[in-house]
Design a protein around this motif. Structure first.
Motif, PDB file in Angstrom:
ATOM      1  N   GLN A  38       0.846  -1.186   0.000  1.00 18.28           N
ATOM      2  CA  GLN A  38       0.000   0.000   0.000  1.00 18.28           C
ATOM      3  C   GLN A  38       0.892   1.249   0.000  1.00 18.28           C
ATOM      4  OE1 GLN A  38      -3.376  -0.196  -0.180  1.00 18.28           O
ATOM      5  NE2 GLN A  38      -3.264  -2.460  -0.157  1.00 18.28           N
ATOM      6  N   GLN A  39       0.287   2.388  -0.291  1.00 19.50           N
ATOM      7  CA  GLN A  39       1.030   3.640  -0.363  1.00 19.50           C
ATOM      8  C   GLN A  39       1.742   3.949   0.949  1.00 19.50           C
ATOM      9  OE1 GLN A  39       0.966   5.891  -3.295  1.00 19.50           O
ATOM     10  NE2 GLN A  39       2.806   6.519  -2.197  1.00 19.50           N
ATOM     11  N   ASN A  40       1.061   3.726   2.087  1.00 10.68           N
ATOM     12  CA  ASN A  40       1.668   4.069   3.368  1.00 10.68           C
ATOM     13  C   ASN A  40       2.823   3.145   3.745  1.00 10.68           C
ATOM     14  OD1 ASN A  40       0.234   1.796   3.986  1.00 10.68           O
ATOM     15  ND2 ASN A  40      -1.109   2.741   5.508  1.00 10.68           N
ATOM     16  N   ASP A  41       2.985   2.018   3.045  1.00  8.60           N
ATOM     17  CA  ASP A  41       4.122   1.125   3.309  1.00  8.60           C
ATOM     18  C   ASP A  41       5.447   1.767   2.916  1.00  8.60           C
ATOM     19  OD1 ASP A  41       2.668  -1.103   4.324  1.00  8.60           O
ATOM     20  OD2 ASP A  41       2.084  -1.641   2.278  1.00  8.60           O
ATOM     21  N   LEU A  42       5.391   2.761   2.044  1.00  8.06           N
ATOM     22  CA  LEU A  42       6.611   3.389   1.547  1.00  8.06           C
ATOM     23  C   LEU A  42       7.105   4.518   2.440  1.00  8.06           C
ATOM     24  CD1 LEU A  42       5.764   3.584  -2.274  1.00  8.06           C
ATOM     25  CD2 LEU A  42       7.010   1.806  -1.045  1.00  8.06           C
ATOM     26  N   MET A  64       0.950   3.697  -9.769  1.00  9.91           N
ATOM     27  CA  MET A  64       0.859   5.016  -9.136  1.00  9.91           C
ATOM     28  C   MET A  64       1.568   5.074  -7.781  1.00  9.91           C
ATOM     29  SD  MET A  64      -1.188   6.581 -11.356  1.00  9.91           S
ATOM     30  CE  MET A  64      -1.892   7.948 -10.436  1.00  9.91           C
ATOM     31  N   LEU A  65       1.940   3.945  -7.220  1.00 12.18           N
ATOM     32  CA  LEU A  65       2.457   3.894  -5.851  1.00 12.18           C
ATOM     33  C   LEU A  65       3.733   4.702  -5.669  1.00 12.18           C
ATOM     34  CD1 LEU A  65       1.971   0.151  -4.799  1.00 12.18           C
ATOM     35  CD2 LEU A  65       0.748   2.137  -3.912  1.00 12.18           C
ATOM     36  N   PHE A  66       4.542   4.771  -6.695  1.00 10.75           N
ATOM     37  CA  PHE A  66       5.914   5.255  -6.531  1.00 10.75           C
ATOM     38  C   PHE A  66       6.124   6.675  -7.049  1.00 10.75           C
ATOM     39  CE2 PHE A  66       5.649   0.723  -7.558  1.00 10.75           C
ATOM     40  CZ  PHE A  66       6.017   0.188  -6.326  1.00 10.75           C
TER      41      PHE A  66
END
Length: 540
Positions: A38-42, A64-66
């Motif tokens: 998920q996005q918040n994992d980054l 879109m995540l990165f």
């Protein structure tokens, strides 16, 4: 963080090898499937790795995540086009076969097994770091390229041959400037109560003279294959004397299992922490038939998970019992293990998790799969991968002297030369003492030619060992042991009877000495008395 795409969405042996390499630089590593990220994992991630083990269509949301990630980004294998615009500087063409790799701009070629890599074409503003080719061709293919803080690596698999140069480049990726100095160790292998102490003593004397620290892999209990009879160090007082002197003179004891056998196998030959007949972890007693069931054999997922949990509970009890007995068996004779080496390097991933409660340091190679014990490998440098749960791995990298192979030392040195491509590579080998001191001298002569090597002394490292009744740690080159002597000594009668015999022998020698002194004193006194009181001439 390592995001991965695998066939079943689970961590496999390839990822565990990547874990070995990354664990040299940090212990703060997280693995997560591309299906779950998920996005918040980054958040707070400084170094992001994506490993595409298989070619797959990833969801549009993944693309879109990165967008906002600005840290160091490394892509490996397939699917890099799904990582947003980060890797727009490369174009995937097809696959090519190579069997040589080298750092770009150097003449040193590293031979590898024939391997397929992703054939890519980088833009002109990219830097090629590693190249590959087939021996019979003159065409170089980019294997690893860099564009600012983005890296791409064209292999889709990892092992200790093809990933060696990747391991070296990781120093630059993590911006770690290690001193160009190699680390090494020598390990004397498979020392159990039935080993001849003479060659071991001769080898130890050679190492002491040369002031080289070393390790001795000790098996506390010898089990006879045909009779099942067990022998302890109480049955081998001369060998025990040699081992205690080794520990005093600079050698370090490594626990090499408890009996180094399972079922009816002989000590030193059997697999103690892996059921090699079924190619599974130890899930049942050795005297019972066992067949590992699959999920299809159960009516529900919950029933299958309960079954697996029961198997793991058995494995846990088995390993904990063996490890604690091994530690105590050595400690009761004044031998203090500072690290652990699994027999034949075989142990399940769950086994490593259990072992991490007892040892801070693991020696040797590691098993990377719970499906096949032969899937094992080694790291080119000291590391603490996540799957060892905090244990530090001191990898064995060179192999050992084979009894009937006159070229084995040459092969070991060739392995060391490969490790020298890493700026802080590991030169680690082992030797069976029964081969004798002369062959050992030949090995040592070659090892001493290796440049700039610092030999590991376990007593100088931050090491601890914990058992139920024994706690050991090294401090300022000294071994400090905290032992519940009553529980340890009386876990069996072997040690008490041994020490009683030693005491009786000691007292007997004192009685003999006192008796001899008394006899000698009486004789001297009688002679002096005779000289003092001589009879008059003619006296009868």
């Amino acid at each position: 963080m390592v995001i991965y795409t695998t066939m079943n969405g689970e961590i496999n042996d390839e990822l565990r090898y990547l874990d070995l390499l990354l664990g040299h630089f940090t212990s703060n590593i997280r693995f997560i499937s591309s299906e779950d990220v998920q996005q918040n994992d980054l958040e707070a991630v400084t170094h992001l790795f994506y490993y595409g083990h298989i070619a797959a269509e990833l969801p549009a949301t993944f693309f879109m995540l990165f967008d906002d990630f600005e840290g160091t980004f490394v892509a490996i294998g397939y699917n890099f086009y799904s990582l947003g615009d980060h890797f727009s500087f490369i174009e995937q063409k097809h696959e090519v076969m190579i069997d040589q790799i080298s750092i770009a701009g150097t003449d040193n070629q590293l031979n590898i097994f024939e391997s397929m890599i992703v054939h890519i074409e980088p833009t002109d503003d990219s830097e090629t770091i590693i190249t590959g080719r087939l021996k019979d061709e003159r065409v170089d293919y980019p294997v690893m390229i860099r564009n600012e803080n983005h890296y791409y690596y064209a292999f889709d698999s990892f092992d200790s041959t093809n990933a060696l140069l990747f391991a070296e480049v990781l120093h630059d990726i993590f911006q770690v400037e290690h001193e160009g100095k190699y680390t090494g160790y020598l390990r004397l292998e498979d020392v159990h109560p039935m080993v001849d102490p003479e060659p071991l003593s001769e080898i130890a004397a050679i190492l002491k003279e040369k002031d080289i620290p070393y390790m001795v892999a000790v098996i506390p209990i010898y089990t006879n294959e045909s009779t099942g009879k067990q022998m302890t160090f109480a049955d081998s007082p001369e060998l025990l004397k040699v081992l205690k002197q080794i520990q005093k003179d600079g050698g370090s004891i490594v626990l090499h299992g408890y009996t180094h056998q399972f079922r009816s196998s002989e000590t030193g030959e059997g697999f103690e922490f892996w059921d090699v007949e079924n190619n599974t972890p130890i899930y049942a007693p050795g005297d019972k038939d066992f067949t590992l069931l699959t999920e299809q054999d159960f009516s529900s997922r919950d029933e299958y998970e309960d079954y697996i949990n029961q198997l793991k509970a058995f494995e846990r009890e088995y390993i904990e019992t063996k490890i604690n007995k091994g530690i105590e068996e050595l400690a009761k004779y004044g031998l203090y293990p500072l690290a652990f080496e699994a027999p034949h390097y075989t142990m399940s991933q769950h086994g490593y998790q259990i072992l991490a409660n007892n040892f801070s340091t693991y020696v040797g190679q590691v098993q990377l799969s719970d499906q096949d014990w032969e899937i094992m490998d080694t790291s080119p440098y000291i590391t603490s991968p996540t799957f060892l749960h905090g244990m530090e791995l001191l990898p064995e990298t060179m192999g050992y002297v084979l009894p009937e192979d006159s070229n084995s030392v040459k092969k070991m040195i060739e392995n060391a030369e490969r490790m020298s491509l890493i700026r802080d590579g590991m030169f680690a080998a082992f030797y069976h003492p029964y081969l004798g001191a002369e062959r050992f001298k030949g090995l040592l002569t070659e090892l001493e030619k290796l440049p700039n090597v610092s030999w590991i002394d376990l007593k100088e490292r931050d090491i601890w060992v914990k058992g139920e009744n024994v706690a050991i740690h090294a401090e300022n080159s000294e071994i400090i042991a905290d032992i519940n002597y009553f529980k340890v000594m009386f876990s069996s009668l072997d040690a008490p009877l041994y020490y009683l015999g030693q005491f009786v022998s000691y007292v007997s020698w004192w009685f003999i000495l006192i008796g001899n002194v008394a006899v000698c004193s009486f004789i001297v006194f009688s002679i002096r008395l005779k000289r003092r009181y001589k009879y008059p001439k003619g006296f009868k």
